[in-house]
Design a protein around this motif. Structure first.
Motif, PDB file in Angstrom:
ATOM      1  N   GLN A  65      15.473  26.105  22.127  1.00 61.25           N
ATOM      2  CA  GLN A  65      16.195  27.346  22.394  1.00 61.25           C
ATOM      3  C   GLN A  65      17.177  27.665  21.259  1.00 61.25           C
ATOM      4  O   GLN A  65      17.314  28.830  20.874  1.00 61.25           O
ATOM      5  CB  GLN A  65      16.909  27.268  23.743  1.00 61.25           C
ATOM      6  CG  GLN A  65      15.927  27.333  24.897  1.00 61.25           C
ATOM      7  CD  GLN A  65      16.560  27.112  26.248  1.00 61.25           C
ATOM      8  OE1 GLN A  65      17.358  26.203  26.427  1.00 61.25           O
ATOM      9  NE2 GLN A  65      16.182  27.931  27.215  1.00 61.25           N
ATOM     10  N   SER A  77       8.609  30.313  21.762  1.00 57.45           N
ATOM     11  CA  SER A  77       8.894  30.923  23.061  1.00 57.45           C
ATOM     12  C   SER A  77       7.827  30.526  24.085  1.00 57.45           C
ATOM     13  O   SER A  77       8.127  30.334  25.261  1.00 57.45           O
ATOM     14  CB  SER A  77       9.023  32.448  22.955  1.00 57.45           C
ATOM     15  OG  SER A  77       7.944  33.029  22.288  1.00 57.45           O
ATOM     16  N   GLY A  81       8.656  28.558  27.522  1.00 59.21           N
ATOM     17  CA  GLY A  81       8.169  29.083  28.791  1.00 59.21           C
ATOM     18  C   GLY A  81       7.365  28.053  29.565  1.00 59.21           C
ATOM     19  O   GLY A  81       7.520  27.908  30.787  1.00 59.21           O
ATOM     20  N   TYR A  84       9.689  25.512  31.218  1.00 57.74           N
ATOM     21  CA  TYR A  84      10.287  26.019  32.453  1.00 57.74           C
ATOM     22  C   TYR A  84       9.245  26.110  33.564  1.00 57.74           C
ATOM     23  O   TYR A  84       9.552  25.876  34.732  1.00 57.74           O
ATOM     24  CB  TYR A  84      10.931  27.390  32.227  1.00 57.74           C
ATOM     25  CG  TYR A  84      12.309  27.310  31.635  1.00 57.74           C
ATOM     26  CD1 TYR A  84      13.369  26.782  32.369  1.00 57.74           C
ATOM     27  CD2 TYR A  84      12.565  27.756  30.347  1.00 57.74           C
ATOM     28  CE1 TYR A  84      14.644  26.700  31.834  1.00 57.74           C
ATOM     29  CE2 TYR A  84      13.839  27.681  29.804  1.00 57.74           C
ATOM     30  CZ  TYR A  84      14.874  27.151  30.546  1.00 57.74           C
ATOM     31  OH  TYR A  84      16.136  27.063  30.018  1.00 57.74           O
ATOM     32  N   PRO A  95      11.551  32.463  36.981  1.00 60.31           N
ATOM     33  CA  PRO A  95      12.069  33.614  36.228  1.00 60.31           C
ATOM     34  C   PRO A  95      12.256  33.302  34.734  1.00 60.31           C
ATOM     35  O   PRO A  95      11.944  34.124  33.874  1.00 60.31           O
ATOM     36  CB  PRO A  95      13.406  33.920  36.912  1.00 60.31           C
ATOM     37  CG  PRO A  95      13.234  33.419  38.312  1.00 60.31           C
ATOM     38  CD  PRO A  95      12.382  32.180  38.170  1.00 60.31           C
ATOM     39  N   GLU A  96      12.751  32.110  34.419  1.00 58.98           N
ATOM     40  CA  GLU A  96      12.908  31.728  33.005  1.00 58.98           C
ATOM     41  C   GLU A  96      11.544  31.560  32.339  1.00 58.98           C
ATOM     42  O   GLU A  96      11.354  31.963  31.189  1.00 58.98           O
ATOM     43  CB  GLU A  96      13.722  30.439  32.868  1.00 58.98           C
ATOM     44  CG  GLU A  96      15.201  30.642  32.961  1.00 58.98           C
ATOM     45  CD  GLU A  96      15.781  31.483  31.832  1.00 58.98           C
ATOM     46  OE1 GLU A  96      15.657  31.130  30.648  1.00 58.98           O
ATOM     47  OE2 GLU A  96      16.375  32.537  32.146  1.00 58.98           O
ATOM     48  N   GLU A  98       8.805  33.086  33.129  1.00 60.22           N
ATOM     49  CA  GLU A  98       8.256  34.432  32.939  1.00 60.22           C
ATOM     50  C   GLU A  98       8.943  35.138  31.763  1.00 60.22           C
ATOM     51  O   GLU A  98       8.286  35.808  30.965  1.00 60.22           O
ATOM     52  CB  GLU A  98       8.414  35.249  34.223  1.00 60.22           C
ATOM     53  CG  GLU A  98       7.770  36.607  34.144  1.00 60.22           C
ATOM     54  CD  GLU A  98       7.701  37.314  35.487  1.00 60.22           C
ATOM     55  OE1 GLU A  98       7.098  38.396  35.528  1.00 60.22           O
ATOM     56  OE2 GLU A  98       8.234  36.794  36.496  1.00 60.22           O
ATOM     57  N   LYS A  99      10.249  34.966  31.659  1.00 56.08           N
ATOM     58  CA  LYS A  99      10.986  35.586  30.556  1.00 56.08           C
ATOM     59  C   LYS A  99      10.462  35.083  29.205  1.00 56.08           C
ATOM     60  O   LYS A  99      10.137  35.873  28.315  1.00 56.08           O
ATOM     61  CB  LYS A  99      12.480  35.262  30.685  1.00 56.08           C
ATOM     62  CG  LYS A  99      13.327  35.675  29.493  1.00 56.08           C
ATOM     63  CD  LYS A  99      14.751  35.154  29.645  1.00 56.08           C
ATOM     64  CE  LYS A  99      15.200  34.540  28.342  1.00 56.08           C
ATOM     65  NZ  LYS A  99      16.522  33.934  28.414  1.00 56.08           N
ATOM     66  N   TRP A 100      10.376  33.769  29.059  1.00 56.24           N
ATOM     67  CA  TRP A 100       9.979  33.186  27.772  1.00 56.24           C
ATOM     68  C   TRP A 100       8.503  33.431  27.467  1.00 56.24           C
ATOM     69  O   TRP A 100       8.144  33.730  26.320  1.00 56.24           O
ATOM     70  CB  TRP A 100      10.310  31.699  27.733  1.00 56.24           C
ATOM     71  CG  TRP A 100      11.774  31.449  27.587  1.00 56.24           C
ATOM     72  CD1 TRP A 100      12.664  31.143  28.581  1.00 56.24           C
ATOM     73  CD2 TRP A 100      12.540  31.541  26.387  1.00 56.24           C
ATOM     74  NE1 TRP A 100      13.924  31.022  28.066  1.00 56.24           N
ATOM     75  CE2 TRP A 100      13.888  31.257  26.714  1.00 56.24           C
ATOM     76  CE3 TRP A 100      12.223  31.820  25.068  1.00 56.24           C
ATOM     77  CZ2 TRP A 100      14.907  31.242  25.775  1.00 56.24           C
ATOM     78  CZ3 TRP A 100      13.241  31.807  24.117  1.00 56.24           C
ATOM     79  CH2 TRP A 100      14.559  31.524  24.467  1.00 56.24           C
ATOM     80  N   GLY A 102       6.805  35.932  28.595  1.00 52.70           N
ATOM     81  CA  GLY A 102       6.735  37.361  28.308  1.00 52.70           C
ATOM     82  C   GLY A 102       7.162  37.676  26.879  1.00 52.70           C
ATOM     83  O   GLY A 102       6.539  38.501  26.200  1.00 52.70           O
ATOM     84  N   LEU A 103       8.215  37.011  26.410  1.00 52.08           N
ATOM     85  CA  LEU A 103       8.638  37.175  25.011  1.00 52.08           C
ATOM     86  C   LEU A 103       7.516  36.757  24.068  1.00 52.08           C
ATOM     87  O   LEU A 103       7.211  37.445  23.093  1.00 52.08           O
ATOM     88  CB  LEU A 103       9.868  36.303  24.718  1.00 52.08           C
ATOM     89  CG  LEU A 103      11.228  36.821  25.138  1.00 52.08           C
ATOM     90  CD1 LEU A 103      12.285  35.728  24.970  1.00 52.08           C
ATOM     91  CD2 LEU A 103      11.605  38.042  24.316  1.00 52.08           C
ATOM     92  N   GLN A 126       6.119  38.209  38.712  1.00 51.88           N
ATOM     93  CA  GLN A 126       6.204  39.541  39.314  1.00 51.88           C
ATOM     94  C   GLN A 126       4.910  40.322  39.112  1.00 51.88           C
ATOM     95  O   GLN A 126       4.219  40.146  38.114  1.00 51.88           O
ATOM     96  CB  GLN A 126       7.392  40.316  38.756  1.00 51.88           C
ATOM     97  CG  GLN A 126       7.221  40.770  37.317  1.00 51.88           C
ATOM     98  CD  GLN A 126       8.400  41.572  36.819  1.00 51.88           C
ATOM     99  OE1 GLN A 126       9.309  41.884  37.571  1.00 51.88           O
ATOM    100  NE2 GLN A 126       8.388  41.906  35.547  1.00 51.88           N
TER     101      GLN A 126
END
Length: 193
Positions: A65, A77, A81, A84, A95-96, A98-100, A102-103, A126
């Motif tokens: 990170q 990334s 992801g 996590y 959620p983390e 998905e965030k990473w 997704g990035l 989601q």
């Protein structure tokens, strides 16, 4: 350490690989730390306790990170992801993840695009509109085909990748359903074992 691990310029020597990767890890290299944890977990390197593995992964995750903050890239990334998602060095945190992931997908990583699409489709992440899923799968399919071509040119075709491509043509993921293409790719996968 990597050279001893893969036999580049020398015979494969796991004790030497572990020694050199250990030195790199002690100097704070998160890639070496992650590799030691992974290779210990799969039995290639010396066995470590669950607590030690967790600590190694946690240190690697923090290091990844920190690197990403100054040098963003889709491979890093994606790895963050995945950590996590699987709870490596952290609690499972969807959620983390998905965030990473997704990035990573937004940065062009087609493995991440495939992962985000499949996990959105199965309800883990989601829900996304059908057009968004199609676009993610399309990115993944094109990337998988390119990688497969490269691996085939090197004489090392990837049967898992050809299987995945065949399944995508069979089910219309990122493409129209195309049974002849599905049969071609699944046939390649079967021929590759």
């Amino acid at each position: 350490g990597q050279m001893y691990l893969s036999g580049k310029g020398t015979e494969i020597n796991l004790p030497e690989a572990e020694k050199w990767l250990g030195l790199s890890a002690a100097e704070g290299n998160p890639f070496a730390i992650y590799q030691i944890a992974t290779l210990s977990e799969n039995g290639t390197f010396q066995e470590r306790s669950v607590e030690d593995l967790y600590s190694l992964y946690q240190t690697a995750l923090q290091g990844f990170q920190n690197i990403y903050d100054s040098q963003p890239n889709s491979v890093l990334s994606y790895r963050i992801g995945q950590m996590y998602l699987s709870g490596k060095g952290t609690e499972i945190n969807l959620p983390e993840a998905e965030k990473w992931l997704g990035l990573s997908a937004a940065e062009g990583n087609f493995f991440a695009a495939y992962k985000v699409a499949t996990l959105s489709e199965d309800g883990t992440f989601q829900k996304r509109p059908a057009e968004n899923l199609y676009s993610l799968y399309q990115t993944a399919l094109q990337g998988f085909q390119n990688i497969y071509g490269e691996s085939q040119n090197k004489g090392q075709p990837d049967s898992t990748l050809s299987y995945r491509i065949g399944q995508m043509y069979l089910s219309g993921k990122g493409t129209e359903i195309n049974l002849p293409e599905a049969e071609k790719w699944l046939g390649l996968s079967a021929a590759e074992g």
